[in-house]
Scaffold this motif. Structure first.
Motif, short mmCIF file in Angstrom:
data_model
loop_
_atom_site.label_atom_id
_atom_site.label_comp_id
_atom_site.label_asym_id
_atom_site.label_seq_id
_atom_site.Cartn_x
_atom_site.Cartn_y
_atom_site.Cartn_z
N ILE A 120 49.05 78.22 29.38
CA ILE A 120 48.75 77.28 30.46
C ILE A 120 48.34 75.93 29.89
O ILE A 120 48.78 74.87 30.37
N ILE A 121 47.52 75.93 28.84
CA ILE A 121 47.09 74.67 28.23
C ILE A 121 48.27 73.95 27.59
O ILE A 121 48.40 72.73 27.72
N ILE A 141 45.89 81.83 28.72
CA ILE A 141 45.19 80.55 28.79
C ILE A 141 45.84 79.54 27.84
O ILE A 141 46.02 78.37 28.19
N ILE A 177 44.52 87.71 27.69
CA ILE A 177 43.90 86.64 28.47
C ILE A 177 43.91 85.34 27.68
O ILE A 177 44.23 84.27 28.20
#
Length: 64
Positions: free
Chosen positions: A31-32, A28, A24
């Motif tokens: 994506i950032i 994340i 996870i």
């Protein structure tokens, strides 16, 4: 039908064999990183969309 679906969602959420915390965090992070790399493009798209919304709302509210 809805209770059956809700029960399956709860069961899926409680299962331990799903994604771990590391996966996870990595998702994340990716994506950032993508958001930072394409920040200027994303800002241009959002500004363009907001300008369209503003012009369309002006057309709607000024037609009396």
């Amino acid at each position: 039908m809805l209770t059956l679906a809700w029960g399956k969602v709860k069961d899926f959420w409680k299962r331990e064999d799903g994604l771990g915390m590391l996966e996870i965090i990595l998702i994340i992070a990716v994506i950032i990183i993508i958001a930072v790399l394409f920040r200027d493009e994303l800002l241009r798209i959002v500004k363009n969309l907001l300008n369209k919304v503003e012009s369309k709302s002006d057309d709607v509210f000024n037609k009396k």
